[in-house]
Design an enzyme around this catalytic site. Sequence first.
Site, short mmCIF file in Angstrom:
data_model
loop_
_atom_site.label_atom_id
_atom_site.label_comp_id
_atom_site.label_asym_id
_atom_site.label_seq_id
_atom_site.Cartn_x
_atom_site.Cartn_y
_atom_site.Cartn_z
N ARG A 172 0.82 -1.21 0.00
CA ARG A 172 0.00 0.00 0.00
C ARG A 172 0.86 1.26 0.00
O ARG A 172 2.03 1.23 0.36
CB ARG A 172 -0.93 0.00 1.21
N LYS A 317 -8.30 -2.28 1.67
CA LYS A 317 -8.09 -1.44 2.83
C LYS A 317 -8.76 -0.08 2.69
O LYS A 317 -9.10 0.56 3.69
CB LYS A 317 -6.58 -1.29 3.13
N HIS A 336 -9.26 -3.84 13.18
CA HIS A 336 -8.25 -4.51 12.36
C HIS A 336 -7.81 -5.76 13.12
O HIS A 336 -6.81 -5.76 13.83
CB HIS A 336 -7.06 -3.57 12.11
N SER A 354 0.49 -5.36 10.46
CA SER A 354 0.80 -6.25 9.36
C SER A 354 1.96 -7.20 9.71
O SER A 354 2.99 -6.77 10.21
CB SER A 354 1.18 -5.40 8.15
N LYS A 358 -2.16 -12.20 12.59
CA LYS A 358 -3.62 -12.26 12.61
C LYS A 358 -4.14 -13.42 11.75
O LYS A 358 -4.94 -14.23 12.20
CB LYS A 358 -4.24 -10.95 12.09
N THR A 359 -3.67 -13.48 10.51
CA THR A 359 -4.15 -14.53 9.61
C THR A 359 -3.63 -15.90 10.05
O THR A 359 -4.39 -16.86 10.14
CB THR A 359 -3.70 -14.23 8.15
N ASP A 373 -8.98 -10.56 9.17
CA ASP A 373 -8.39 -9.21 9.11
C ASP A 373 -9.30 -8.04 9.49
O ASP A 373 -8.82 -7.05 10.01
CB ASP A 373 -7.83 -8.97 7.70
N ARG A 438 1.47 -12.47 -1.45
CA ARG A 438 0.17 -12.65 -0.80
C ARG A 438 -0.73 -13.62 -1.55
O ARG A 438 -0.65 -13.73 -2.77
CB ARG A 438 -0.57 -11.30 -0.77
N1 LIG Z 1 5.57 -17.26 16.20
C1 LIG Z 1 4.89 -16.82 15.15
N2 LIG Z 1 3.61 -16.42 15.29
C2 LIG Z 1 2.91 -15.93 14.23
N3 LIG Z 1 3.41 -15.84 12.97
C3 LIG Z 1 4.68 -16.25 12.77
C4 LIG Z 1 5.47 -16.75 13.84
N4 LIG Z 1 6.68 -17.07 13.35
C5 LIG Z 1 6.66 -16.77 12.04
N5 LIG Z 1 5.46 -16.29 11.65
C6 LIG Z 1 5.11 -15.83 10.29
O1 LIG Z 1 4.73 -14.46 10.38
C7 LIG Z 1 3.77 -14.14 9.40
C8 LIG Z 1 2.49 -13.59 10.03
O2 LIG Z 1 1.73 -13.02 9.00
P1 LIG Z 1 0.16 -12.89 8.94
O3 LIG Z 1 -0.27 -13.10 7.53
O4 LIG Z 1 -0.51 -13.73 9.95
O5 LIG Z 1 0.05 -11.34 9.27
P2 LIG Z 1 -1.23 -10.47 9.56
O6 LIG Z 1 -1.20 -10.05 10.97
O7 LIG Z 1 -2.41 -11.21 9.09
O8 LIG Z 1 -0.91 -9.19 8.66
P3 LIG Z 1 -1.75 -8.37 7.55
O9 LIG Z 1 -2.67 -7.45 8.29
O10 LIG Z 1 -0.73 -7.65 6.78
O11 LIG Z 1 -2.50 -9.37 6.72
C9 LIG Z 1 3.47 -15.42 8.64
O12 LIG Z 1 4.26 -15.41 7.49
C10 LIG Z 1 3.92 -16.50 9.63
O13 LIG Z 1 4.33 -17.67 8.99
O1 LIG Z 2 -3.58 -4.17 3.29
C1 LIG Z 2 -2.60 -4.82 2.99
O2 LIG Z 2 -1.85 -4.58 2.04
C2 LIG Z 2 -2.26 -6.02 3.79
C3 LIG Z 2 -2.81 -5.96 5.12
O3 LIG Z 2 -3.70 -6.70 5.48
C4 LIG Z 2 -2.27 -4.94 6.04
O4 LIG Z 2 -1.30 -4.26 5.69
O5 LIG Z 2 -2.83 -4.82 7.14
CA LIG Z 3 -3.62 -11.07 7.13
MN LIG Z 4 -4.43 -6.33 7.50
#
Ligand SMILES: Nc1ncnc2c1ncn2[C@@H]1O[C@H](COP(=O)(O)OP(=O)(O)OP(=O)(O)O)[C@@H](O)[C@H]1O
Ligand SMILES: O=C([O-])CC(=O)C(=O)O
Ligand SMILES: [Ca+2]
Ligand SMILES: [Mn+2]
Length: 659
Positions: A172, A317, A336, A354, A358-359, A373, A438
């Site tokens: 973004r 977003k 979020h 990010s 979360k995911t 998310d 992604r």
């Molecule tokens: N101990 C851990 N706990 C959680 N995630 C981990 C850990 N170790 C490594 N990771 C890695 O960290 C990343 C967490 O990313 P995730 O997609 O869950 O982010 P998000 O919070 O959903 O962010 P976004 O809002 O950008 O989508 C993944 O690639 C996951 O494999």
């Molecule tokens: O919006 C994006 O590009 C990915 C995301 O989930 C974040 O940054 O929270």
């Molecule tokens: Ca996510």
């Molecule tokens: Mn997000």
Amino acid sequence: MAANGNGVSTTPKSPLARIQTQKNGGICHDDSGKPVKAQTIDELHSLQRKRSAPTTPLDGVQGAFATISEDERQRQQLQSISASLASLTRGTGPKVVRGDPAGKVQSVSHVAHHHHIEAPTISVSDSSLKFTHVLYNLSPAELYEQAIKYEKGSFITSTGALATLSGAKTGRSPRDKRVVIDDTTQDELWWGKGSPNIEMDEHTFMVNRERAVDYLNSLDKVFVNDQFLNWDPQNRIKVRIVSARAYHSLFMHNMCIRPTPEELENFGTPDFTIYNAGQFPCNRYTHYMTSSTSIDLNLARREMVILGTQYAGEMKKGLFSVMHYLMPMRQILSLHSGCNMGKDGDVALFFGLSGTGKTTLSTDHNRYLIGDDEHCWSDNGVSNIEGGCYAKCIDLSREKEPDIWNAIKFGTVLENVVFDEHTREVDYGDKSVTENTRAAYPIEYIPNAKIPCVGPHPKNVILLACDAFGVLPPVSKLSLAQTMYHFISGYTALVAGTEDGIKEPTATFSACFGAAFIMLHPTKYAAMLAEKMQKHGATGWLVNTGWSGGSYGSGNRIKLPYTRKIIDAIHSGSLLNATYHKTEVFGLDIPTEIEGVPSEILHPENTWADKKAYKETLLKLAGLFKKNFETFTNYKIGKDNKLTEEILAAGPNFQFLEQ
Ligand SMILES: Nc1ncnc2c1ncn2[C@@H]1O[C@H](COP(=O)(O)OP(=O)(O)OP(=O)(O)O)[C@@H](O)[C@H]1O
Ligand SMILES: O=C([O-])CC(=O)C(=O)O
Ligand SMILES: [Ca+2]
Ligand SMILES: [Mn+2]
């Protein structure tokens, strides 16, 4: 007599006897049938397609499997454009569908296929003779064909996902996001220091809107998605996305809630519209424009314009920002966060910036996934805003994240990944295009998805921080005031560029774990969260998914299986009754033991070989928290002054150390 290896005579003089096939009861099945009723290969192809789906075929493209050269494609496109400019009454125009969102068809011109659902008008260009083809709510299969035929960098991977390139932008562009300031938004929104809302005036918005619409109308086809946001039926929002790429259309097909054919027929006028002209830049001579990228939000017009970036997350977003405005107006909290539910109906929210998990952590084989998310928390409980998930793919492994791995199949958009040219197997470790690779897939691709994506009031509120300094404990139990303190702080620590050796982690503070998306002052959301947590008796937790045993460079990221065990103990309720002791400085309550997690890692100090370095790093981080929070010290949170004071006191305490 000559014989081949099988002992069969090959002597030309003795012709082969006619093979006898038995009519009945024989082992040799007679599968001869009537010949296909087709005179040409095109006719044959036309038999493949049963006419049902809402689709606007492109002029001149013959069937789904036409393999035509780039030259031929361009020739056909030119032909289509020239045909668009021709008089419709002469019958030489392109296949154009015109109608309005209410479903009333104004005119249909040369439409060969039957349409159950009328496509909306995307308006004619300045030359009233040229119409724009509208590809309305295409199916994933149709969008695959569009992407593969017309969009460079689109390929099918070995598991059936659609690999795409988002172009120059692979993330973004928050500095290019503008919000229209008018009499209403001036008072209602959060402006100034720390706010994500960079102002623009109504006139400039209209200039950019015109630029985007003109661009879209100059094309021979545009994609239109009519979909929903929010699984709470009382607070559902109708969105329309007009875009120029099949990639964008499929991404939103996956990420927004997909309407049933009946819902689509009764869709009517959208509540919000996105004009995504991402391939086309904004004009830098336009007032307010500081780069060639501009993402413009106009709340009064309920419109968003995208110029100069094709990163699809901008749409997801952007709509989330809109929800951060519309929902609080209805006393609903937008979050979020990820969200899942146990077999007993216990709901957990996962907040975090990010990449904090979360995911990853909301996708849990033992629990129902409500969403990964974006959520709403209303008086009825929680609801997912979206219809899909957007998972980070860097270093994705089947063993560690099986459900996400298996979701990367036909229908899933895979952004900016690198794959083997021949086998089309994705190398998830490859960062050649970007580290922010992604996957966007419909939520039902996760086996335990809870459909409809709603649940009761949360029992646990888990704040995730990826602390690359390695000083926050893997888990701590928070008081309500501490939960609010950490929610408003929205901390994580990123590690900048890994290529040229070890770098210092940098702390990021993003209010409400999503400052880039909030529209009102952070304390408004914080007050709502505090009120809801108090009312429904939710417990707050701080989980560090980042470093242990030292900062980035000397320690390591906490192993995902350990984090999962910690999360399990929160869900099961066992951690609530554990023995706790308080840490110095941050005053966090940390448990002495958790099943499946080595006890020594629970207190970070134990894992650091250099205790002095630990203390210094701890104080450094505490100082950063304190400095960040200064902007909020003058704000009252909610009606209760007592809570405001408690929140201010819930941050790091430096006196502790001086004893
Ligand atoms: N101990 C851990 N706990 C959680 N995630 C981990 C850990 N170790 C490594 N990771 C890695 O960290 C990343 C967490 O990313 P995730 O997609 O869950 O982010 P998000 O919070 O959903 O962010 P976004 O809002 O950008 O989508 C993944 O690639 C996951 O494999
Ligand atoms: O919006 C994006 O590009 C990915 C995301 O989930 C974040 O940054 O929270
Ligand atoms: Ca996510
Ligand atoms: Mn997000």
